[in-house]
Design an enzyme around this catalytic site. Structure first.
Site, PDB file in Angstrom:
ATOM      1  N   HIS A 231      -8.097   7.434  -1.424  1.00  0.00           N
ATOM      2  CA  HIS A 231      -7.055   7.513  -2.540  1.00  0.00           C
ATOM      3  C   HIS A 231      -6.311   5.998  -2.422  1.00  0.00           C
ATOM      4  CE1 HIS A 231      -5.172   8.696  -6.184  1.00  0.00           C
ATOM      5  NE2 HIS A 231      -3.993   7.902  -5.742  1.00  0.00           N
TER       6      HIS A 231
ATOM      7  N   ASP B 282       2.777  16.748 -10.649  1.00  0.00           N
ATOM      8  CA  ASP B 282       2.250  14.987 -10.435  1.00  0.00           C
ATOM      9  C   ASP B 282       1.875  14.580 -11.759  1.00  0.00           C
ATOM     10  OD1 ASP B 282       1.854  12.587  -8.919  1.00  0.00           O
ATOM     11  OD2 ASP B 282      -0.365  13.033  -9.212  1.00  0.00           O
TER      12      ASP B 282
ATOM     13  N   ARG C  83       7.001   8.355 -14.867  1.00  0.00           N
ATOM     14  CA  ARG C  83       7.274   7.385 -14.142  1.00  0.00           C
ATOM     15  C   ARG C  83       6.788   6.057 -14.700  1.00  0.00           C
ATOM     16  NH1 ARG C  83       4.452   8.444  -9.030  1.00  0.00           N
ATOM     17  NH2 ARG C  83       5.078   6.558  -8.366  1.00  0.00           N
TER      18      ARG C  83
ATOM     19  N   SER D 195       3.414  11.544  -4.720  1.00  0.00           N
ATOM     20  CA  SER D 195       2.464  11.661  -5.870  1.00  0.00           C
ATOM     21  C   SER D 195       1.018  11.670  -5.283  1.00  0.00           C
ATOM     22  CB  SER D 195       2.452  10.460  -6.908  1.00  0.00           C
ATOM     23  OG  SER D 195       1.542  10.409  -7.671  1.00  0.00           O
TER      24      SER D 195
ATOM     25  N   LYS E 257      -1.287  15.654  -4.643  1.00  0.00           N
ATOM     26  CA  LYS E 257      -2.670  15.899  -5.534  1.00  0.00           C
ATOM     27  C   LYS E 257      -3.736  15.837  -4.407  1.00  0.00           C
ATOM     28  CE  LYS E 257      -3.047  11.394  -7.794  1.00  0.00           C
ATOM     29  NZ  LYS E 257      -1.694  10.957  -8.208  1.00  0.00           N
TER      30      LYS E 257
HETATM   31  N1  URA Z   1      -1.232   6.466  -7.232  1.00  0.00           N
HETATM   32  C1  URA Z   1      -0.968   7.682  -7.302  1.00  0.00           C
HETATM   33  O1  URA Z   1      -1.603   8.647  -7.361  1.00  0.00           O
HETATM   34  N2  URA Z   1       0.447   7.770  -7.499  1.00  0.00           N
HETATM   35  C2  URA Z   1       1.399   6.864  -7.290  1.00  0.00           C
HETATM   36  O2  URA Z   1       2.497   7.258  -7.474  1.00  0.00           O
HETATM   37  C3  URA Z   1       0.909   5.581  -7.315  1.00  0.00           C
HETATM   38  C4  URA Z   1      -0.452   5.378  -7.124  1.00  0.00           C
END
Ligand code: URA
Length: 435
Positions: free
Chosen positions: A82, A161, A168, A183, A187
Site C-alpha cells: 500500500h 474507512d 476526509r 485508514s 483495510k
Molecule cells: N491511503 C489510504 O488508504 N488512506 C489514507 O488516508 C491515505 C492514503
C-alpha cells in the site's frame, strides 16, 4: 456516551478511550452519527493528534466495522502493498501482477483518488468494464484462481474507512498521521494478509512532505502491524515529482502496461522492483534481494507479468484488448503543450499543485459525487535535474475541454522552479524500516 462529548474531548486535546472510539466508528458506519459530526471530529484529530494507543484503537474499530477476511483456505503466503498516496503513482498496477506471477497471493484492496493524489481504483476503472466492486466471494474465488484480486472497500470490508476516507477528502483532513495510519492499516488488516509492504511517500507531492513526518508515519504503521501480529515493512520513497511520465487515469494505465512490456520509466521501475523484492522475500519466493530482483526482471522480460495482468483484467470484467490497443481506452479530444518561458535546470516541482491541477482537469474529484474523466491528465516531459531551454515543452495537458486545458497549461508551468547550476535527481528510496 454521546457524540458531542467525544468531539469536545478530542477538541480539547484529551485522549479517547477504546469504548469512545468504538462508539464513534460504529455510529458513523451505521449512519447514526452524521457527516458533519464526524467531520468535526476529524478536524479535531487533525489539530490535536492521537496517541499510539488511540491510533491503534481507531484502526481496530475501523477494521472491525466490517468483515475481517479469512483467507486461510487459500494456499500460499498473502502479501499486499500500500502506498500513502502520490501523483502519477501507478506502482500497484505493475507490482501486483509481477509478484503474483511467482505464487505470492496478492489480495489488494485499494482506494480512490484522495485530495491531490490518484487512486488505484479510479485507474483500473478507466479500463472499460473493469469491476472493482467485487463481493467477498468473488474476491476469494479470483484469488484462488489467479492469485490476485484488486478491489475497493465494500460494505463488507472496512466500510468505516471507505466513508471516512471520502469525508476526509472533502474536509481537508487527509494529511494527518493518525488518520492516514488508521485508514491504511484498517483495510489492510481486514484483508486477511500475512504481510504488508508499505510505500510511504515523501516530498512535495506526498501527504507527508517532510521526511521526518513520513518516517514517523512509517514507524507507527509498523508498530500497529506488530501489535496485530502481521509482518510489516516500509520504504520511504520520493514524491517530489510525479512518478514516471503520466498523471491521470487512462494515461497511467497505458504507462503501467508499457512497464509490464519492459518499457517502464527508470524511477517508476526502481520503486516497483524495490517493493517487489520485499514482497517476494516476505512471500518466501526468494531468499536474497538480488535473487528476488532477478525473478522480477525475468517475469517482465518473459511477459509473464503482462499475462497475469491480462488475467486480472479478464477476470474482473474488463476489456483485455486494451492491453494491445490503447485506443480502446478513453482518449482526450485536446492536447496542449506547456511551453517553458524560463531556462535552466529543473530544481523543484510543486507536485501537490500538479495533483490539484489534475483534479481540476477532471482526473480526480472535488466533491464526493464528482465523476472522473478517465482521459484527462498530463504527460510530463521534464523532471528534476533536466535542462530546459525557453520554449521547451514541460508537459502535455490532455483534456476534453479546450478552455480548461489552456487554463491548466498556464498554471502548470508555474509548478516548476529552475536554477542555473546542475541539479541532482532526488534520491528515490530514502529509507527502509523493518519491524
Ligand atoms: N491511503 C489510504 O488508504 N488512506 C489514507 O488516508 C491515505 C492514503
Amino acid at each position: 456516551m454521546n457524540t458531542y462529548e467525544i468531539i469536545k474531548k478530542k477538541r480539547d486535546g484529551k485522549a479517547l478511550t477504546k469504548e469512545e472510539m468504538n462508539f464513534l466508528i460504529n455510529g458513523y458506519t451505521k449512519h447514526n452519527i452524521k457527516d458533519y459530526q464526524l467531520a468535526a471530529f476529524l478536524m479535531a484529530v487533525y489539530y490535536r493528534g492521537m496517541s499510539f494507543d488511540e491510533t491503534t484503537n481507531l484502526t481496530i474499530a475501523m477494521m472491525d466495522s466490517g468483515k475481517v477476511f479469512d483467507l486461510s483456505a487459500i494456499p500460499g503466503i498473502k502479501v499486499d502493498k500500500h502506498s500513502t498516496g502520490g501523483v502519477g503513482d501507478k506502482v500497484s498496477l505493475i507490482l501486483a501482477p509481477l509478484v503474483a506471477c511467482y505464487g505470492v497471493v496478492v489480495p489488494m484492496v485499494s482506494g480512490r483518488g484522495l485530495g491531490h493524489t490518484g487512486g488505484t481504483l479510479d485507474k483500473l476503472e478507466s479500463i472499460p468494464g473493469f469491476r472493482t466492486n467485487l463481493t467477498y466471494q468473488e474476491f476469494v474465488t479470483n484469488l484462488k484462481s489467479i492469485g490476485l484480486a484488486m478491489m475497493g472497500q465494500t460494505e463488507e470490508l472496512a466500510p468505516a474507512d471507505r466513508k471516512i476516507y471520502a469525508l476526509r477528502d472533502v474536509t481537508a483532513t487527509v494529511d494527518s498521521i493518525p488518520l492516514i495510519a488508521a485508514s491504511i492499516m484498517s483495510k489492510k488488516l481486514a484483508e486477511g494478509i500475512d504481510g504488508l509492504v508499505l510505500d510511504v511517500k515523501t516530498g512535495s507531492g506526498a501527504f507527508m512532505p517532510k521526511l521526518s513526518l513520513a518516517k514517523k508515519l512509517a514507524k507507527i504503521m509498523i508498530e500497529i502491524g506488530k501489535k496485530m501480529n502481521k509482518k510489516v515493512t516500509a520504504f520511504i520513497t520520493d514524491m517530489s515529482q510525479p512518478l514516471g511520465r503520466t498523471v491521470g487515469n487512462a494515461l497511467e494505465v497505458i504507462e503501467a502496461i508499457e512497464a509490464l512490456k519492459g518499457k517502464g520509466e527508470k524511477d517508476l521501475m526502481e520503486v516497483v522492483l524495490t517493493l517487489g523484492e520485499a514482497m517476494l522475500l516476505m512471500g518466501k519466493k526468494a531468499n536474497t534481494k538480488n535473487k528476488a530482483r532477478k525473478l522480477l526482471q525475468q517475469s517482465i522480460d518473459q511477459r509473464n507479468a503482462l499475462e497475469k495482468f491480462r488475467q486480472l483484467v479478464r477476470l474482473q470484467g474488463g476489456d483485455e484488448r486494451v492491453i494491445d490497443d490503447y485506443s480502446l481506452l478513453a482518449t482526450a479530444k485536446y492536447q496542449i503543450g506547456v511551453k517553458s518561458s524560463k531556462a535552466g535546470y529543473v530544481a523543484k516541482i510543486d507536485t501537490q499543485k500538479i495533483g490539484m491541477l489534475a483534479v481540476e482537469l477532471g482526473a480526480g474529484r472535488k466533491k464526493l459525487e464528482d465523476r472522473i474523466d478517465p482521459a484527462a491528465g498530463f504527460i510530463v516531459n521534464k523532471k528534476i535535474g533536466d535542462l530546459v531551454r525557453v520554449g521547451d515543452i514541460l508537459a502535455l495537458v490532455l483534456a476534453n475541454d479546450i478552455d480548461l486545458a489552456r487554463d491548466i497549461a498556464l498554471k502548470f508551468s508555474g509548478c516548476y522552479s529552475f536554477q542555473k547550476n546542475r541539479v541532482f535527481k532526488p534520491k528515490l528510496i530514502t529509507s527502509h524500516f523493518k519491524p
